[in-house]
Design a protein around this motif. Structure first.
Motif, short mmCIF file in Angstrom:
data_model
loop_
_atom_site.label_atom_id
_atom_site.label_comp_id
_atom_site.label_asym_id
_atom_site.label_seq_id
_atom_site.Cartn_x
_atom_site.Cartn_y
_atom_site.Cartn_z
N GLY A 85 -6.11 1.38 -6.18
CA GLY A 85 -6.54 0.44 -5.17
C GLY A 85 -6.85 -0.90 -5.80
N ASP A 99 -5.17 10.52 3.41
CA ASP A 99 -4.12 9.67 2.86
C ASP A 99 -3.96 10.01 1.38
OD1 ASP A 99 -2.20 7.58 2.51
OD2 ASP A 99 -3.20 6.43 4.10
N LEU A 155 -5.03 1.34 9.11
CA LEU A 155 -5.12 1.14 7.66
C LEU A 155 -5.06 -0.35 7.32
CD1 LEU A 155 -4.98 1.87 4.64
CD2 LEU A 155 -2.52 2.28 4.94
N HIS A 192 -9.09 5.34 -1.04
CA HIS A 192 -9.33 3.98 -0.60
C HIS A 192 -8.56 3.69 0.69
CE1 HIS A 192 -5.96 4.03 -3.47
NE2 HIS A 192 -5.43 3.09 -2.72
N ASN A 193 -7.37 4.26 0.85
CA ASN A 193 -6.62 4.10 2.10
C ASN A 193 -7.33 4.80 3.26
OD1 ASN A 193 -4.59 2.66 0.88
ND2 ASN A 193 -3.11 4.31 0.88
N TRP A 225 -8.06 -2.47 5.80
CA TRP A 225 -7.87 -3.10 4.49
C TRP A 225 -8.27 -4.57 4.54
CZ3 TRP A 225 -4.96 -7.07 2.37
CH2 TRP A 225 -4.88 -7.07 0.97
N THR A 276 1.07 4.90 1.17
CA THR A 276 0.30 5.58 2.21
C THR A 276 1.03 6.77 2.80
OG1 THR A 276 -0.75 5.28 4.39
CG2 THR A 276 1.17 3.92 3.91
N LEU A 300 0.84 -1.19 0.00
CA LEU A 300 0.00 0.00 0.00
C LEU A 300 0.88 1.24 0.00
CD1 LEU A 300 -2.42 -1.16 2.87
CD2 LEU A 300 -2.79 -1.39 0.40
N ASP A 312 -10.30 2.78 4.35
CA ASP A 312 -9.86 1.57 5.05
C ASP A 312 -9.39 1.89 6.46
OD1 ASP A 312 -10.44 -0.08 2.93
OD2 ASP A 312 -8.38 -0.21 2.18
N ALA A 313 -8.67 3.00 6.64
CA ALA A 313 -8.20 3.37 7.98
C ALA A 313 -9.38 3.63 8.91
CB ALA A 313 -7.30 4.59 7.90
#
Length: 272
Positions: free
Chosen positions: A115, A178, A59, A182-183, A63, A51, A49, A186-187
């Motif tokens: 992603g 981020d 994260l 998508h990061n 994920w 980031t 990833l 996810d976090a």
């Protein structure tokens, strides 16, 4: 509530470099961090990833959650992030029995930094049930957008990042930035798992596009409201219709476009 053993390996969000402006002057300039973080699940390499590194443990957990590789936070024993080797080592309670099959198919999404979603993008969509009785009022939407507008962000310092936030009414619970949206989502999913926060009465805000990936992840987190200052894609719209999520785009100041799930939204002056 079970909580995995975690490192606390957040990296500085920005660094300063010299840049030359239009007048030929050298000015100190903040830029956003970007770091590779390779995720190992029980010593098996899964993904790298890219980031900001502000919440690496959350994260990685988010994920794994949004990839549907692990069903519960109880399945994770530890997440150890080591930036000396740019790696996150995840130790699980019993492993993932069908990991090879889950990773055999992958979809590269439209997220910044590309992603990736492992497995069938539409897996489990039919089983998602979002609460029908949740309501979002126009007053709450405006108040929430005002909180976002006033919030101190990395974007205001350095640009180059996307932000996501989770609200209960107009109360800001989490705000994550981020290099890819998508990061950030996810976090937030990771923080929710770690803190035992459910999504049924929450509002998810993103600065990024309302894509299929964003809609699927919000729905998997059980969140009935998805708000963005940006627009949407056709697949994002189609999936939002399918899962019944209330999606609002182009949301800034007093402007918004109600796109799907109109039954949950209450305009000022209307009854709930």
């Amino acid at each position: 509530m079970h909580r995995p053993e975690l490192t606390d390996a957040a990296r500085p969000a920005t660094m300063e470099i010299p840049a030359i402006n239009e007048r030929g002057e050298t000015v100190p300039t903040a830029i956003a961090g970007e770091h590779p973080l390779t995720v190992y699940l029980d010593k098996r390499e899964l993904v790298t990833l890219m980031t900001l590194g502000g919440a690496p443990e959350a994260l990685v957990i988010g994920w794994l959650r949004n990839q549907r590789l692990l069903p519960a936070i109880d399945d994770i024993l530890a997440v150890q992030v080591d930036w000396d080797v740019n790696a996150a080592a995840v130790t699980t309670r019993a492993g993932v029995a069908d990991l090879d099959a889950r990773m055999a198919t992958k979809t590269v999404t439209t997220g910044c930094g590309q992603g990736t979603v492992f497995g069938d993008l539409m897996d489990d969509i039919e089983r998602i049930r979002l609460p029908d009785d949740a309501r979002l009022t126009e007053t709450t939407l405006y108040a929430m957008l005002d909180v976002v507008r006033k919030h101190e962000t990395i974007y205001k310092q350095a640009g180059a990042v996307h932000g996501c936030a989770l609200f209960r009414s107009d109360e800001l619970l989490y705000f994550v930035e981020d290099v890819g949206r998508h990061n950030a989502v996810d976090a937030i999913a990771g923080h929710m798992w770690l803190d035992g926060v459910e999504g049924g009465d929450k509002i998810f805000y993103t600065t990024g596009r309302l894509t299929s990936e964003m809609v699927i992840k919000a729905a998997q987190m059980g969140i009935p409201f998805l708000v963005s200052r940006s627009g949407l894609t056709q697949m994002g719209y189609d999936i939002a219709q399918q899962v019944g999520i209330t999606m609002i785009g182009r949301s800034q100041g007093k402007h918004y476009l109600l796109l799907t799930g109109m039954q949950r939204f209450v305009r000022d002056g209307e009854g709930a």
